[in-house]
Design an enzyme around this catalytic site. Sequence first.
Site, mmCIF file in Angstrom:
data_model
loop_
_atom_site.group_PDB
_atom_site.id
_atom_site.type_symbol
_atom_site.label_atom_id
_atom_site.label_comp_id
_atom_site.label_asym_id
_atom_site.label_seq_id
_atom_site.Cartn_x
_atom_site.Cartn_y
_atom_site.Cartn_z
ATOM 1 N N LYS A 24 0.830 -1.191 -0.073
ATOM 2 C CA LYS A 24 0.079 0.183 -0.178
ATOM 3 C C LYS A 24 0.879 1.124 0.109
ATOM 4 O O LYS A 24 0.505 2.422 -0.761
ATOM 5 C CB LYS A 24 -0.959 -0.036 1.299
ATOM 6 C CG LYS A 24 -1.661 1.343 1.653
ATOM 7 C CD LYS A 24 -2.686 0.779 2.693
ATOM 8 C CE LYS A 24 -2.149 0.427 3.965
ATOM 9 N NZ LYS A 24 -1.727 1.565 4.796
ATOM 10 N N ARG B 207 -9.148 4.919 9.756
ATOM 11 C CA ARG B 207 -8.904 3.356 10.185
ATOM 12 C C ARG B 207 -10.318 2.897 10.806
ATOM 13 O O ARG B 207 -10.237 1.756 11.214
ATOM 14 C CB ARG B 207 -7.885 3.535 11.066
ATOM 15 C CG ARG B 207 -7.162 1.944 11.215
ATOM 16 C CD ARG B 207 -5.754 2.226 11.875
ATOM 17 N NE ARG B 207 -4.648 2.254 10.743
ATOM 18 C CZ ARG B 207 -3.460 2.534 10.591
ATOM 19 N NH1 ARG B 207 -2.923 2.798 12.015
ATOM 20 N NH2 ARG B 207 -2.430 1.981 9.818
ATOM 21 N N ARG C 86 11.153 -11.247 5.483
ATOM 22 C CA ARG C 86 12.252 -10.209 6.079
ATOM 23 C C ARG C 86 13.001 -10.586 6.999
ATOM 24 O O ARG C 86 12.833 -11.560 7.906
ATOM 25 C CB ARG C 86 11.078 -8.927 6.615
ATOM 26 C CG ARG C 86 10.417 -8.333 5.355
ATOM 27 C CD ARG C 86 10.084 -6.951 5.775
ATOM 28 N NE ARG C 86 9.177 -7.045 7.062
ATOM 29 C CZ ARG C 86 8.092 -5.880 7.263
ATOM 30 N NH1 ARG C 86 8.132 -5.199 6.426
ATOM 31 N NH2 ARG C 86 7.267 -6.003 8.230
ATOM 32 N N ARG D 164 11.951 -10.897 13.126
ATOM 33 C CA ARG D 164 11.355 -10.037 13.968
ATOM 34 C C ARG D 164 10.096 -10.952 14.476
ATOM 35 O O ARG D 164 9.220 -11.523 13.639
ATOM 36 C CB ARG D 164 10.843 -8.627 13.671
ATOM 37 C CG ARG D 164 11.982 -7.797 13.580
ATOM 38 C CD ARG D 164 11.456 -6.232 13.329
ATOM 39 N NE ARG D 164 10.295 -6.375 12.450
ATOM 40 C CZ ARG D 164 9.494 -5.515 12.850
ATOM 41 N NH1 ARG D 164 9.366 -4.664 13.568
ATOM 42 N NH2 ARG D 164 8.325 -5.663 11.794
ATOM 43 N N ARG E 227 -2.337 -10.664 12.658
ATOM 44 C CA ARG E 227 -2.479 -9.429 12.309
ATOM 45 C C ARG E 227 -3.449 -8.877 11.090
ATOM 46 O O ARG E 227 -4.326 -7.875 11.232
ATOM 47 C CB ARG E 227 -1.206 -8.743 12.127
ATOM 48 C CG ARG E 227 -0.352 -8.317 13.166
ATOM 49 C CD ARG E 227 1.108 -8.123 12.794
ATOM 50 N NE ARG E 227 1.476 -6.986 11.684
ATOM 51 C CZ ARG E 227 2.451 -6.853 11.170
ATOM 52 N NH1 ARG E 227 3.304 -7.839 11.093
ATOM 53 N NH2 ARG E 227 2.602 -6.003 10.390
#
Length: 217
Positions: free
Chosen positions: A17, A92, A131, A164, A175
Amino acid sequence: MRRPLRIIMLGPPGSGKGTRAHIISELYGIPVITTGDMLREAVAKGTEYGKTAGGYMSRGELVPDEIVNGVVGERLGRSDLENGFILDGFPRSTPQAEFLDDFLEEHGLKLDYVIHVTLEDEAIVKRLSNRRSCPNCGEVYHLVSKPPKKEGVCDRCGSELILRGDDRPEVIRNRLAVYREKTQPLLDRYMKKGLIKEVPGDYSMDRLSEQLKRMLG
Ligand SMILES: [Zn+2]
């Protein structure tokens, strides 16, 4: 001079995004405004709402909708946005979306598009779980698109790279579920208004620019 463009970006974390917002920004010369930037700026400037927001932020608490709305109102009222804006991270929630509708109406402005960046959950999991971060200098790598020169080691400072907690597949899936539940009312709202434009999160940059130009004119 072209007419102003006022755009909202919606899309899950890891969908691309932010990248898409910046491509639109460059194509049309309009700024991307994120909620995080607006809050930090309001706090730094010590605006009316910035002072209150700063209190919540320094305690590590979520800033309530009415304060975020106040900060957004202060920002959107400034004169540098006459060519439009791209909102990333706002609204949001439904109260935030209602505030934005009222604000725009009061100022005789209209929203042009809500760009919904779409990507399947598993593609996002794959993207984010590749990542690797450096715990020492903060540099972020990606095993496919930006691998370190030496496997598992930071190019910049030589520290050992880590995955992470936020980038672990089960955490990402959670999430995404939270995101989808919170965002569905916004998608419904803007769908009813006929403002939604879907942009796939996995197009190549060339294909993406083509699609955006066709879509936005
Ligand atoms: Zn490093």
